[in-house]
Design an enzyme around this catalytic site. Structure first.
Site, PDB file in Angstrom:
ATOM      1  N   LYS A   1       0.817  -1.215   0.000  1.00 61.06           N
ATOM      2  CA  LYS A   1       0.000   0.000   0.000  1.00 61.06           C
ATOM      3  C   LYS A   1       0.854   1.270   0.000  1.00 61.06           C
ATOM      4  O   LYS A   1       0.367   2.345  -0.317  1.00 61.06           O
ATOM      5  CB  LYS A   1      -0.950   0.011   1.200  1.00 61.06           C
ATOM      6  CG  LYS A   1      -0.290   0.179   2.551  1.00 61.06           C
ATOM      7  CD  LYS A   1      -1.335   0.254   3.662  1.00 61.06           C
ATOM      8  CE  LYS A   1      -0.670   0.481   5.015  1.00 61.06           C
ATOM      9  NZ  LYS A   1      -1.661   0.631   6.100  1.00 61.06           N
TER      10      LYS A   1
ATOM     11  N   ARG B   1       3.751   4.868  17.396  1.00 57.55           N
ATOM     12  CA  ARG B   1       2.343   5.265  17.417  1.00 57.55           C
ATOM     13  C   ARG B   1       1.615   4.701  18.632  1.00 57.55           C
ATOM     14  O   ARG B   1       0.785   5.372  19.249  1.00 57.55           O
ATOM     15  CB  ARG B   1       1.656   4.831  16.111  1.00 57.55           C
ATOM     16  CG  ARG B   1       2.006   5.739  14.945  1.00 57.55           C
ATOM     17  CD  ARG B   1       1.310   5.305  13.676  1.00 57.55           C
ATOM     18  NE  ARG B   1       1.961   4.148  13.075  1.00 57.55           N
ATOM     19  CZ  ARG B   1       1.327   3.174  12.422  1.00 57.55           C
ATOM     20  NH1 ARG B   1       0.014   3.198  12.312  1.00 57.55           N
ATOM     21  NH2 ARG B   1       2.003   2.184  11.895  1.00 57.55           N
TER      22      ARG B   1
ATOM     23  N   CYS C   1      -0.773   8.136  -2.138  1.00 51.39           N
ATOM     24  CA  CYS C   1      -0.920   7.511  -0.826  1.00 51.39           C
ATOM     25  C   CYS C   1      -1.720   8.386   0.138  1.00 51.39           C
ATOM     26  O   CYS C   1      -2.259   7.897   1.119  1.00 51.39           O
ATOM     27  CB  CYS C   1       0.460   7.226  -0.235  1.00 51.39           C
ATOM     28  SG  CYS C   1       1.414   6.007  -1.149  1.00 51.39           S
TER      29      CYS C   1
END
Length: 318
Positions: free
Chosen positions: A80, A150, A245
């Protein structure tokens, strides 16, 4: 020929996991390999501008340059993250079997907060837009960094949750069932089955130089045809919409009985406008243009005007 295939990868924990996965598969087939973690671009190929080589992806640029300079033979990416047009001389060589495609909401607890004011974190415009479409009374805030970074930020901030790709957490053994546990975080997870994932989410891509027949033949043995077909359709949909993206575009192709089912979505940044398509094609039909056809329907249903607005808004942010 019995050369050692140098596998290029970024040095994040997830990128290294993906590179070692490909390495283990190649080793099991009898190929010699070496992992090369590439940290910097070397910054230029002095005699050719990077744009002329088609090098654009923020997450893939370093490895593209390393391949063209001959420092590595192949590179492994989260598919991706890969631009829909590969640089000159670099080709798709294998798409291994896909992992979990879902997005998940990670929380410190399983507190239900959907009807109350809340803040949810994600660096993805696609996730932000879909969340705001469903929960317009919520705030979304940016969240970037590798998986551990994160999760640590989620632990340290007063957010109600953050959105992650299930595949990344599963590959690092951080996610199982409804629990998330890492060195930086411990909490709960909920599958967002209503959220359309990023094109090619959960899939890996191994690329090689076009002239490198040895590496291409080796990688071809790792290719999973259903995953290759599904990601081809999804990325074709993305390319036709001219989204990179960062655009709020989701796409997912799945095999159900004798059909390929596709769902795609394009949203405004604030989530207020949502264009959605769901179509199926027989498994024996020619799928090679299916993504284009689905994207064309979106464009003709208001997507063309929305993409123009999105491009103007995203250019202002640069």
């Amino acid at each position: 020929m019995n050369k050692t295939i140098k596998i290029g990868t970024r040095d994040s924990e997830l990128a290294l996991w993906q590179a070692h996965y490909v390495e283990n598969q190649l080793n099991a087939l009898g190929y010699k390999t070496e992992i090369v973690a590439v940290k910097s671009t070397g910054d230029v190929i002095l005699d050719v501008p990077l744009y002329e080589l088609g090098i654009t992806g923020i997450f893939t640029k370093t490895l593209d340059i390393a391949m063209i300079k001959g420092e590595v033979d192949i590179a492994v990416h989260s598919m991706k993250d890969v631009p829909t047009a590969l640089p000159k001389g670099i080709v798709q060589a294998a798409v291994p079997k896909r992992a979990n495609t879902a997005d998940i909401l990670v929380q410190k607890s399983d507190m239900v907060f959907y009807n109350a004011p809340a803040t949810v974190a994600t660096g993805s415009l696609r996730r932000q837009a879909q969340w705001l479409h469903r929960y317009p009374h919520h705030n979304v805030t940016d969240l970037r960094g590798n998986v551990n970074t994160r999760l640590k930020k989620l632990d340290e901030n007063n957010w109600q949750g953050a959105i992650f790709a299930a595949a990344g957490l599963e590959r690092l053994n951080f996610y199982s069932g409804q629990k998330v546990k890492s060195p930086a975080f411990e909490g709960t997870a909920e599958v967002l089955d209503w959220m359309v994932p990023a094109p090619a989410q959960g899939a890996m891509l191994a690329v090689a130089m076009e002239h490198d027949a040895y590496s291409r033949e080796a990688l071809s043995r790792l290719n999973d045809k259903p995953t290759e077909i599904a990601t081809h359709i999804e990325r074709q949909f993305l390319k036709k919409l001219e989204g990179g993206c960062t655009a709020p575009i989701g796409a997912l192709a799945t095999f159900i009985d004798d059909e390929i089912r596709f769902e795609g979505v394009l949203l405004s940044l604030d989530g207020r406008q949502r264009l959605y398509i769901e179509k199926s094609v027989h498994i024996n039909a020619d799928y090679r243009n299916f993504g284009n056809l689905c994207a064309e329907e979106i464009l003709q249903s208001g997507g063309d005007a929305l993409m123009k607005t999105l491009r103007a808004q995203l250019n202002k942010k640069k």
